[in-house]
Structure formats: structure tokens, C-alpha cells
Design an enzyme around this catalytic site. Sequence first.
Site, mmCIF file in Angstrom:
data_model
loop_
_atom_site.group_PDB
_atom_site.id
_atom_site.type_symbol
_atom_site.label_atom_id
_atom_site.label_comp_id
_atom_site.label_asym_id
_atom_site.label_seq_id
_atom_site.Cartn_x
_atom_site.Cartn_y
_atom_site.Cartn_z
ATOM 1 C CB THR A 56 -0.908 0.024 1.240
ATOM 2 O OG1 THR A 56 -0.114 0.360 2.395
ATOM 3 C CG2 THR A 56 -1.586 -1.324 1.464
ATOM 4 C CB CYS A 57 0.201 4.855 -0.135
ATOM 5 S SG CYS A 57 -1.068 5.077 1.130
ATOM 6 C CG ASN A 58 0.523 4.843 4.798
ATOM 7 O OD1 ASN A 58 1.187 5.783 4.374
ATOM 8 N ND2 ASN A 58 -0.717 4.981 5.214
ATOM 9 N NE ARG A 59 0.548 -1.142 6.772
ATOM 10 C CZ ARG A 59 1.051 -0.954 7.985
ATOM 11 N NH1 ARG A 59 1.993 -1.749 8.442
ATOM 12 N NH2 ARG A 59 0.594 0.002 8.765
ATOM 13 C CD GLU A 125 -6.626 2.602 7.220
ATOM 14 O OE1 GLU A 125 -7.620 2.496 6.493
ATOM 15 O OE2 GLU A 125 -5.564 2.004 7.023
ATOM 16 C CD GLN A 127 -7.892 3.190 1.448
ATOM 17 O OE1 GLN A 127 -7.615 4.173 2.127
ATOM 18 N NE2 GLN A 127 -7.706 3.169 0.145
ATOM 19 C CD GLN A 131 -5.018 -0.370 1.487
ATOM 20 O OE1 GLN A 131 -4.576 -0.391 2.644
ATOM 21 N NE2 GLN A 131 -4.856 0.675 0.699
ATOM 22 N N GLY A 200 -6.357 9.914 -11.665
ATOM 23 C CA GLY A 200 -6.605 8.555 -11.206
ATOM 24 C C GLY A 200 -8.099 8.380 -10.981
ATOM 25 N N GLY A 202 -9.110 5.430 -8.847
ATOM 26 C CA GLY A 202 -9.175 4.314 -7.911
ATOM 27 C C GLY A 202 -9.890 4.682 -6.618
#
Length: 438
Positions: A56-59, A125, A127, A131, A200, A202
Amino acid sequence: MLNLLTIGIQHQIAPVSVREKVAFSEENLPDALLDLRQYLNQFNNETNSEVAILSTCNRTEIYCAANDQQISPGLLQARTIDWLSSQQGIAKSEILDYVKTSVASEAVRHVFRVGCGLDSMVLGETQILGQIKKAAYTAQQAGSIGLHLNQLFNRTFAVAKDVRTNTEISSHAVSMASAALRLSQGVLGDIEKQRILFIGAGEMIQLCAVYFLGKKPRSITIANRTIERGEDLAKYISEQGYSCDSIPLSEVPEKMADFDIVISCTASSLPIIGLGMVNTALKKRRYAPMVMIDLAVPRDIEPEISNLRDVYLYTVDDLGQVVKEGNDLRLGAVKNAEMIIDLQVKNFMHWFMQRSSVPLINSLKQRSDELQNIELEKAKRKIQRGDDPMEVMAELARALSNKFLHGSLHTLNHAEEFSIDECQKIVSKIFISTGRKG
């Protein structure tokens, strides 16, 4: 006995400049899973590793289960990092300081905490759970996971539901999307006067669009590589009563000057908005300020753009500072969430250890059957030649008892001094404590 471990590079430790180098695209993930599994199994055909990847964007995290008789946790970690370095074309020295590894019960705890949003930039969160579900599905379709990781993911989904139902971890909603709105308002003021470009189509862009729509912006434009998908999102927004159109991604450079706020989140492996493009747009705008928010990892917007005086560029790490306020309000629920997770970690490890004992239990049963058959054949021969059946039965019982005790007695008699106490406790628990209960 199986090893279970997680190997990750996350936002708490690694900046976006590192995270973007190890991120996997959705298209490349199935092949990467098969390649990693094959790489780990090549050292021993009996290893039979299970692997899954969450990116993901964070991990970026890799989840592994493997036979520890063939590969130790330390070796499994080293080989996985070797593979990651080679796969992403990055030197190990660039990522080693940012790698976090968890083993056994701590690995289970880590996955549960991630699924519950306790390890997220936005505490609680939801989301991230979607994921993880997508990562599990991708691994299942690729055939890279089996019983153990499947069970781990299923337990994660159940724990996350339990935590959200029985705590307030998801209250006081704060998200990356709401943080983007807050930053834009801080720079430009009233959103009703602003023209917004979303690059985008998404899930993250859709969430941002929802937040910005609530402020009734002057106009919204969607730019996407796949034109049809961009048009679908634009149509949906228009149906809600807002002004929205769609343009091809190729038209962004010439139309950049028309927008006050640009929010981008694509799966591109390289930046799609460069310094020259923005410089040209600023001149056309007569240097009216622009807000640019880059939610992508790898980044969509060249970082050098932040040096431009009239551009306010924010990345996912910058938004992380904004969401901290909402996180603070949720901290009171963390203790209850951790208690639920602790209990479920114990339950999972109990199941996991039971599964790990299956080969040993099968071997013991097989050996027991072999000993029984040997002594029964001896007893049959003695009865057939006329021996007293009662004496034969007594001898059969003694022989079986001696054979079953032989291994334990031999271990006790030959144990090293430092392990005698432990051996005595184990043998006593097996043969004495259990016998009394029966």
C-alpha cells in the site's frame, strides 16, 4: 514445526522515498508471489513455503510460513530480503535499516493490529482491511498460500470485526481524504471557488472526491490513463448534481493551468507530473497559488516541485501529520482493542501449535501400531504352541510397556545436567499426570 513471520517496511520507520522503491504494482504482484515462493523453496524441496504480499502507500509487507526444520527464522528473513532487493532493483544497504521483522506470536499480533487499523497512519481506519483482503485473494489466486496463511487472514478479518464492533476505534473519523481537504482549505480558503483535478480513478481518488464534493467546488475534472474508467467516475459525480468532466491523462500538461487543486493517486511506477509541466502552468496562471497533493506510492509528482514558491505540494507523509489530531481522540479505544487482540493471538497460536504437532502425532501413532503388531505376532505364536494364555497376555503387556517407556528412560538417563529438570517435568506430565486423570 512451522515458522511464521512478517517482514515489512512501513511508514513509522521508512520515509516515502524508501517505501516507493519497494512497492509492488497490482499487475506485477501475482508473478512476484510465485517468484518469491519458488526462490524460498529452491533451497530445499521440503520447505513448502507460503507467502503473501501486502503493498500500500504506507507499507510493503511480506508474510511467510515455512518448515523450520529446513529454514530458520533468521535465514528465512535474510533470503526474503535478498529476494526483495533483487526483485525491486535496490541495494540491501538502502533498506536494511527500515526493515521490521516479527516472528511467531508477534507476527500474528502484528497482522491482527494492521487489520484493525492500530498500525495505520490513520488510527482505526478501515481501508487497510480491504487491502489485506485483496492481498489474501491475490495470493490465493496465485497459489502462493495454503492452510496456515489462509487461517491467519481469516482470523485477522474476524478480529478486525470484533474490535470495530466492541470498541470506539473507528469513531472520530479522520482519513487521508479529509486531511487533503483540510490542507487545501488552509492554503486556498473556500473550496467553492476552486477548480479541482483528480488524477486517477481508484478507491483513494473516489474517497477524496466524496469529501471535496461536500464543499461544492467550482468544478471537478477526472484524468485517468484508462479513459472509460475516468468517464465512469465523472458520470457518477455528475449524477450527484455537480459539475464534472473527464479528460485523457495525455491532456493534463496543456490543461494543468486551469486547476487550483491537483490530487493524484495512480499506480504509475514513475512520476507523471514533472517540474517543467508545473512551471509552465504557473506562468499561464500568472503565479496564482496551486495546491498539489500526491497520495501515490511510488510518487506521481516530482518532489522538486515543492521548491516552487507558488506551489504547495503535500505527500502522504505530510498528510500523516494532519491526521494525528483525530488519532489522539481514538487512543482511548486502543487498550480495549489490544485486549481483544491478545486473546485472539493466544487462540491462533494454540491452533497453530496443534497443526505443527500433526506430523509428530502421526509418527507416534505409526510407531505405536508397529510395536503392537510385533508383540501381537509374538503372542499369537506362543498361544499356538500351547503356552498359558494368561501368561502370554501378561508378557505382552510388559513388553509393550517396556517399549513405550524405553525412549523416555533413555532420554532421562543420558540427559545433560542442565536439561534433566526439564526432561523430568515433561516425562512426568506425559506418564504420571495424564495417567492420574484417566
